[in-house]
Design a protein around this motif. Structure first.
Motif, PDB file in Angstrom:
ATOM      1  N   GLN A 212       0.843  -1.204   0.000  1.00 28.98           N
ATOM      2  CA  GLN A 212       0.000   0.000   0.000  1.00 28.98           C
ATOM      3  C   GLN A 212       0.872   1.246   0.000  1.00 28.98           C
ATOM      4  O   GLN A 212       1.711   1.436   0.882  1.00 28.98           O
ATOM      5  CB  GLN A 212      -0.933   0.022   1.206  1.00 28.98           C
ATOM      6  CG  GLN A 212      -1.859   1.230   1.206  1.00 28.98           C
ATOM      7  CD  GLN A 212      -2.769   1.290   2.427  1.00 28.98           C
ATOM      8  OE1 GLN A 212      -2.734   0.395   3.277  1.00 28.98           O
ATOM      9  NE2 GLN A 212      -3.573   2.323   2.532  1.00 28.98           N
ATOM     10  N   ASP A 214       2.260   4.958   0.487  1.00 30.74           N
ATOM     11  CA  ASP A 214       2.195   5.892   1.599  1.00 30.74           C
ATOM     12  C   ASP A 214       2.553   7.281   1.073  1.00 30.74           C
ATOM     13  O   ASP A 214       3.709   7.540   0.727  1.00 30.74           O
ATOM     14  CB  ASP A 214       3.171   5.447   2.693  1.00 30.74           C
ATOM     15  CG  ASP A 214       3.192   6.379   3.889  1.00 30.74           C
ATOM     16  OD1 ASP A 214       2.446   7.382   3.891  1.00 30.74           O
ATOM     17  OD2 ASP A 214       3.966   6.113   4.819  1.00 30.74           O
ATOM     18  N   GLN A 216       3.014   9.915   2.526  1.00 35.38           N
ATOM     19  CA  GLN A 216       3.939  10.656   3.378  1.00 35.38           C
ATOM     20  C   GLN A 216       5.386  10.297   3.075  1.00 35.38           C
ATOM     21  O   GLN A 216       6.278  10.559   3.886  1.00 35.38           O
ATOM     22  CB  GLN A 216       3.627  10.376   4.854  1.00 35.38           C
ATOM     23  CG  GLN A 216       2.250  10.841   5.297  1.00 35.38           C
ATOM     24  CD  GLN A 216       2.060  12.341   5.117  1.00 35.38           C
ATOM     25  OE1 GLN A 216       2.972  13.125   5.378  1.00 35.38           O
ATOM     26  NE2 GLN A 216       0.878  12.749   4.670  1.00 35.38           N
ATOM     27  N   SER A 314      -6.714   9.030   0.906  1.00 31.36           N
ATOM     28  CA  SER A 314      -6.521   8.509   2.244  1.00 31.36           C
ATOM     29  C   SER A 314      -5.142   7.884   2.397  1.00 31.36           C
ATOM     30  O   SER A 314      -4.641   7.210   1.495  1.00 31.36           O
ATOM     31  CB  SER A 314      -7.585   7.445   2.563  1.00 31.36           C
ATOM     32  OG  SER A 314      -7.293   6.801   3.770  1.00 31.36           O
ATOM     33  N   ASN A 315      -4.549   8.125   3.554  1.00 38.79           N
ATOM     34  CA  ASN A 315      -3.268   7.528   3.855  1.00 38.79           C
ATOM     35  C   ASN A 315      -3.392   6.511   4.999  1.00 38.79           C
ATOM     36  O   ASN A 315      -2.402   6.041   5.551  1.00 38.79           O
ATOM     37  CB  ASN A 315      -2.243   8.594   4.232  1.00 38.79           C
ATOM     38  CG  ASN A 315      -0.824   8.179   3.873  1.00 38.79           C
ATOM     39  OD1 ASN A 315      -0.604   7.646   2.792  1.00 38.79           O
ATOM     40  ND2 ASN A 315       0.110   8.401   4.767  1.00 38.79           N
ATOM     41  N   GLU A 316      -4.650   6.184   5.334  1.00 38.99           N
ATOM     42  CA  GLU A 316      -4.895   5.218   6.398  1.00 38.99           C
ATOM     43  C   GLU A 316      -4.422   3.846   5.961  1.00 38.99           C
ATOM     44  O   GLU A 316      -4.767   3.378   4.880  1.00 38.99           O
ATOM     45  CB  GLU A 316      -6.383   5.166   6.748  1.00 38.99           C
ATOM     46  CG  GLU A 316      -6.715   4.214   7.880  1.00 38.99           C
ATOM     47  CD  GLU A 316      -8.203   4.212   8.203  1.00 38.99           C
ATOM     48  OE1 GLU A 316      -8.638   3.353   8.992  1.00 38.99           O
ATOM     49  OE2 GLU A 316      -8.924   5.073   7.647  1.00 38.99           O
ATOM     50  N   ARG A 317      -3.620   3.191   6.806  1.00 38.32           N
ATOM     51  CA  ARG A 317      -3.076   1.894   6.453  1.00 38.32           C
ATOM     52  C   ARG A 317      -4.147   0.824   6.590  1.00 38.32           C
ATOM     53  O   ARG A 317      -4.878   0.769   7.582  1.00 38.32           O
ATOM     54  CB  ARG A 317      -1.878   1.519   7.337  1.00 38.32           C
ATOM     55  CG  ARG A 317      -0.802   2.588   7.439  1.00 38.32           C
ATOM     56  CD  ARG A 317      -0.349   3.092   6.096  1.00 38.32           C
ATOM     57  NE  ARG A 317       0.356   2.081   5.337  1.00 38.32           N
ATOM     58  CZ  ARG A 317       0.624   2.181   4.042  1.00 38.32           C
ATOM     59  NH1 ARG A 317       0.207   3.234   3.360  1.00 38.32           N
ATOM     60  NH2 ARG A 317       1.297   1.232   3.442  1.00 38.32           N
ATOM     61  N   ILE A 318      -4.254  -0.019   5.567  1.00 39.82           N
ATOM     62  CA  ILE A 318      -5.224  -1.112   5.547  1.00 39.82           C
ATOM     63  C   ILE A 318      -4.451  -2.426   5.565  1.00 39.82           C
ATOM     64  O   ILE A 318      -3.633  -2.675   4.683  1.00 39.82           O
ATOM     65  CB  ILE A 318      -6.116  -1.045   4.298  1.00 39.82           C
ATOM     66  CG1 ILE A 318      -6.897   0.276   4.289  1.00 39.82           C
ATOM     67  CG2 ILE A 318      -7.069  -2.239   4.263  1.00 39.82           C
ATOM     68  CD1 ILE A 318      -7.717   0.491   3.050  1.00 39.82           C
ATOM     69  N   SER A 319      -4.672  -3.250   6.553  1.00 39.84           N
ATOM     70  CA  SER A 319      -3.922  -4.507   6.680  1.00 39.84           C
ATOM     71  C   SER A 319      -4.568  -5.593   5.835  1.00 39.84           C
ATOM     72  O   SER A 319      -5.712  -5.471   5.425  1.00 39.84           O
ATOM     73  CB  SER A 319      -3.877  -4.947   8.140  1.00 39.84           C
ATOM     74  OG  SER A 319      -5.174  -5.113   8.645  1.00 39.84           O
TER      75      SER A 319
END
Length: 319
Positions: A212, A214, A216, A314-319
């Motif tokens: 995924q 990132d 940032q 979105s930069n929310e990490r999805i496992s």
């Protein structure tokens, strides 16, 4: 004639086996490979590339689930090999196996050891921005890729290399280095160079979650990331509609100082430009779920809503 037992599984290993089979001074007496695995939509058992090649050549094929059993070790000893050549085999070799052949076991590893010991050296080298990769011919010992180096060959990592393209280059370089090493094995073993453990880095196995993107990170890091994870597991992002989109190709362009990392700066047939922490990343080839990879122009014909101009992804990490 050098009696060789070969151990390997994927196509990279099969390229090395092919070279051994073609050499008049080498006698491949058996091929070891992992058990057949289910693959494809039908989940039918599929033989490895090494097994297919070995059967075509009429070589005995062994597929033990482990080499730790007395039965497996006795079978190996019965081949009376001078050396065991291991290339991307995927099973741990216990001490009893390492000591069975006359010259022990040697491994072809896809990095310049001690850099990138472990499972994914090609991908990690690209992602890290290394200038060079290569192959190391190593005398195997109990540690993970820790044995002394018999020989090594290196080549530059090009700015356009993906893990697939570098993999193919090393699949040409590796067999050449292996043959040369085998023909000079006693001399090379006498001069083997211990690895510098202090300089070691580790190439852990890749995961889909790790793919995924990132926002940032810098544009350079993201561009290398995409090349390193091509053709597996393929980097991906979450579009504005929450859909997971795979990214096959991208390049770096100028960003906007006032923009936020992850913000969509422009969308047209030439690419989708997204701000990073410094420059911007231009997406060139995408793959929506259930579809094949396609150029951005084709993607936008049916999915332009996924990348609305000005949206911050979105930069929310999805496992």
């Amino acid at each position: 004639m050098l009696r060789v037992v070969f151990a390997g599984t994927p196509e990279f290993a099969a390229e090395h086996l092919r070279a051994l089979l073609a050499h008049p001074q080498i006698d491949v007496v058996a091929a070891y490979t992992q058990p057949d695995r289910p693959a494809g939509r039908g989940k039918k058992l599929q033989p490895s590339a090494v097994k297919v090649l070995a059967l075509e050549a009429g070589i005995p094929v062994e597929q033990p689930a482990s080499l730790r059993t007395a039965e497996a070790q006795q079978q190996l000893a019965a081949y009376n090999a001078d050396v065991m050549v291991v290339v991307a085999y995927g099973l741990i070799l216990p001490e009893a196996v390492l000591d069975t052949p006359r010259y022990g076991c040697i491994n072809v590893h896809g990095s310049l050891l001690p850099r990138w010991r472990g499972a994914a050296p090609i991908q990690r080298a690209i992602w890290a921005g290394d200038d060079y990769s290569g192959v190391a011919i190593m005398q195997m010992e109990a540690g993970l890729d820790t044995g002394p180096i018999l020989a090594s060959e290196r080549l530059p990592i090009e700015a356009t290399d993906t893990s697939a393209s570098l993999y193919h280059k090393l699949a040409v370089l590796g067999p050449q280095a292996l043959i040369t090493s085998l023909l000079n094995l006693p001399e090379l073993q006498a001069q083997a160079k211990p690895q510098d453990d202090q300089a070691a880095t580790y190439a852990e196995k890749l995961s889909k979650a790790e793919a995924q993107l990132d926002w940032q990170q810098s544009a350079e890091t993201l561009e290398r990331w995409i090349r390193a994870f091509n053709p597996w597991p393929i980097c991906w992002l979450v579009g504005a509609d929450g859909a997971m989109i795979k990214v096959w190709q991208a390049d770096i362009v100028a960003g906007q100082k006032s923009a936020i990392a992850g913000q969509i700066l422009s969308v047209d047939k030439h690419g989708i430009v997204i701000q990073t922490t410094d420059a911007a990343l231009r997406l060139l080839s995408l793959q929506p779920a259930g579809k094949k990879p396609m150029a951005v122009a084709d993607f936008l014909n049916g999915r332009s809503d996924v990348f609305p101009l000005g949206q911050i992804l979105s930069n929310e990490r999805i496992s």
